[in-house]
Write an enzyme that holds these catalytic residues in place. Structure first.
Site, short mmCIF file in Angstrom:
data_model
loop_
_atom_site.label_atom_id
_atom_site.label_comp_id
_atom_site.label_asym_id
_atom_site.label_seq_id
_atom_site.Cartn_x
_atom_site.Cartn_y
_atom_site.Cartn_z
N TYR A 144 0.72 -1.32 -0.11
CA TYR A 144 -0.06 -0.04 -0.11
C TYR A 144 0.91 0.97 -0.08
CZ TYR A 144 -3.41 3.43 1.78
OH TYR A 144 -4.33 4.52 1.88
N ASP A 239 9.23 2.81 -0.51
CA ASP A 239 8.36 3.44 0.31
C ASP A 239 8.64 3.08 1.96
OD1 ASP A 239 6.15 4.28 1.95
OD2 ASP A 239 4.88 3.44 0.45
N LYS A 267 4.62 9.77 8.42
CA LYS A 267 4.08 10.11 9.77
C LYS A 267 5.20 10.10 10.98
CE LYS A 267 2.18 5.89 8.78
NZ LYS A 267 0.99 5.37 8.35
C1 LIG Z 1 3.88 2.13 3.46
C2 LIG Z 1 2.86 3.30 3.20
N1 LIG Z 1 2.94 4.09 2.32
C3 LIG Z 1 2.03 5.16 2.24
C4 LIG Z 1 0.89 5.20 3.38
C5 LIG Z 1 0.44 6.58 3.03
O1 LIG Z 1 0.48 7.29 4.16
P1 LIG Z 1 -0.84 8.28 4.68
O2 LIG Z 1 -1.72 7.47 5.37
O3 LIG Z 1 -0.01 9.12 5.49
O4 LIG Z 1 -1.30 9.11 3.12
C6 LIG Z 1 0.88 4.33 4.18
C7 LIG Z 1 -0.20 4.69 5.34
O5 LIG Z 1 -0.14 3.81 6.18
C8 LIG Z 1 1.85 3.10 4.30
O6 LIG Z 1 1.63 2.41 5.22
#
Ligand SMILES: Cc1ncc(COP(=O)(O)O)c(C=O)c1O
Length: 426
Positions: A144, A239, A267
């Site tokens: 994700y 990511d 975060k």
């Molecule tokens: C690996 C990863 N990338 C991107 C995101 C997206 O981040 P956000 O919820 O701050 O938009 C998440 C959210 O949990 C994540 O776990």
């Protein structure tokens, strides 16, 4: 355990907010029951508005690596706020944050702040496409990367499919350039490169995947991706929204010794404030506006409170490498305890540092297909019993337990005792 106030709060929320929550997983739909409405949290503990106390294993989905309301962070908030909450103008804190990220991730020669993980990955992909002049991107089933259109793609059947949108509202035209491969499977990646020669701008992945439950990338898989990207002129994007500054100060890139071309954060770099960032090699990032032609902007990007708290947290983590050692020990202790409880039952405990998942599926779990074999009804029963016993787990089989510095051995033993009772007879 009484949860009447949470129930009422949820009913009221449903009258004003779609589904009663501002992010779907919080609605507890996959486990049933009433979502936890939070009153406050401190250390490893969280209290709901009915006064129930829980050992929190969510930790705001990652950033609470020191535990909740750490004095290290609550201390400076007021003085930071007194200097102004937002300016929409540059501050030196943003430069310090970019430099700090560059020290932790040497590939991040230039870094741009954004407001969420979603923005970070979306913007990194735009820069990668701009830099390579190619349209196609390759992602992995089960990873994700936030909810931007081109990444909101689940594989169809099998690993070698073109993307189909996961959500109504995402035009199939937008995802026609999103290719989906199988995690931990280099052959599926090679096949997509062979079928799309010279067309793939980047490969994006969670090097330690946390969004299909915990599925760590294998070392040879990540090293192989680096080689394939080099050979094909595609960029490798890590990511690290979950693994960044959590798996190690230098995240999964440091753990595996594999250097991506670009990296994305969320975060944790704001200590839990809404923030994100993406960075990469200078030549790539110089494509980003106003240095280059790839447009990307944000009124609140680099917010001074987020930068101040993030610098304090990341600075602390950098100065105290023993935090990572202790998180690893806690993770192992809990994983070994869970494995002993599982015994011969066909379930699998995955652990990497402070991240864990108990899959109600036979192991090893190495890709989405393996994770999807989980008995999610059993997970839901486990979740409800754990909650009743005062342990707050992420309300989905396809998430992680996040441990923090604030979790004590007594907390871990309490989690294990609750797990043993919750799984008796299953
Ligand atoms: C690996 C990863 N990338 C991107 C995101 C997206 O981040 P956000 O919820 O701050 O938009 C998440 C959210 O949990 C994540 O776990």
């Amino acid at each position: 355990m009484e949860r009447n106030r949470s129930r009422q709060a949820f009913e009221e929320a449903c009258r004003h907010i779609p589904g009663g929550v501002n992010s779907p997983v919080r609605a507890f739909r996959s486990v049933g029951g009433v979502p936890v409405f939070v009153e406050k949290a401190e250390g490893s503990r969280l209290w709901d508005i009915d006064g129930n106390e829980y050992i929190d294993c969510i930790g705001s989905w990652g950033p609470m690596i020191l535990g909740h309301a750490s004095p290290l962070l609550t201390g400076p908030i007021q003085s930071l706020a007194q200097a102004g909450i937002s300016y929409g103008l540059p501050t030196t804190g943003e430069t310090q944050m970019a430099a700090l990220i560059g020290r932790a991730y040497p590939c991040a020669e230039l870094v741009r702040m954004v407001n969420s993980g979603t923005e970070a990955t979306m913007s990194a992909i735009r820069a990668a496409r701009g830099y390579t002049g190619r349209d196609k991107i390759l992602k992995f089933e089960g990873c994700y990367h936030g909810h931007s259109d081109c990444l909101l793609v689940k594989a169809g059947s099998g690993a070698l499919t073109f993307g189909t949108p996961t959500s109504p509202g995402v035009p199939s035209d937008v995802v026609k350039n999103t290719l989906v491969a199988r995690y931990n499977d280099l052959a599926s990646v090679r096949a997509l490169f062979e079928a799309n020669p010279g067309q793939i701008a980047c490969v994006i992945l969670e090097p330690i995947a946390g969004n299909m439950g915990l599925v760590p990338g294998k070392a040879e898989f990540l090293a192989g991706l680096r080689q394939i990207c080099d050979a094909e002129g595609a960029l490798l994007i890590f990511d690290e929204v979950i693994s960044g500054f959590r798996s190690a100060w230098g995240g999964a890139a440091q753990v595996y010794g594999v250097t991506p071309d670009m990296v994305c954060f969320g975060k944790i770099i704001g200590a839990g404030m809404p923030v994100g960032a993406y960075g990469g090699r200078r030549k790539i990032m110089e494509m980003v506006s106003p240095a280059g032609p790839v447009y990307q902007a944000g009124t609140l990007a680099g917010n001074p409170l987020a930068m101040g708290l993030g610098l304090t947290l990341l600075g602390h983590l950098g100065a105290h490498p023993e935090v990572y050692q202790s998180l690893e020990e806690k993770g192992r202790y809990l994983a070994e305890g869970l494995r002993a409880i599982v015994g011969t039952r066909p379930w699998y405990v995955a652990q990497s540092g402070s991240l864990l998942t108990l899959f109600f599926a036979p192991g090893p779990v190495e890709c989405y297909e393996d994770a999807a074999k989980s008995d999610t009804e059993l997970f839901a029963r486990w979740h409800r019993r754990m909650l009743e016993a005062g342990v707050l787990l992420a309300p989905s089989q396809f998430e992680c337990i996040f441990l923090s510095q604030a979790h004590t051995k007594a907390d871990l033993d309490a989690i294990l005792n609750a797990a043993e009772s919750a799984l008796k007879g299953e």
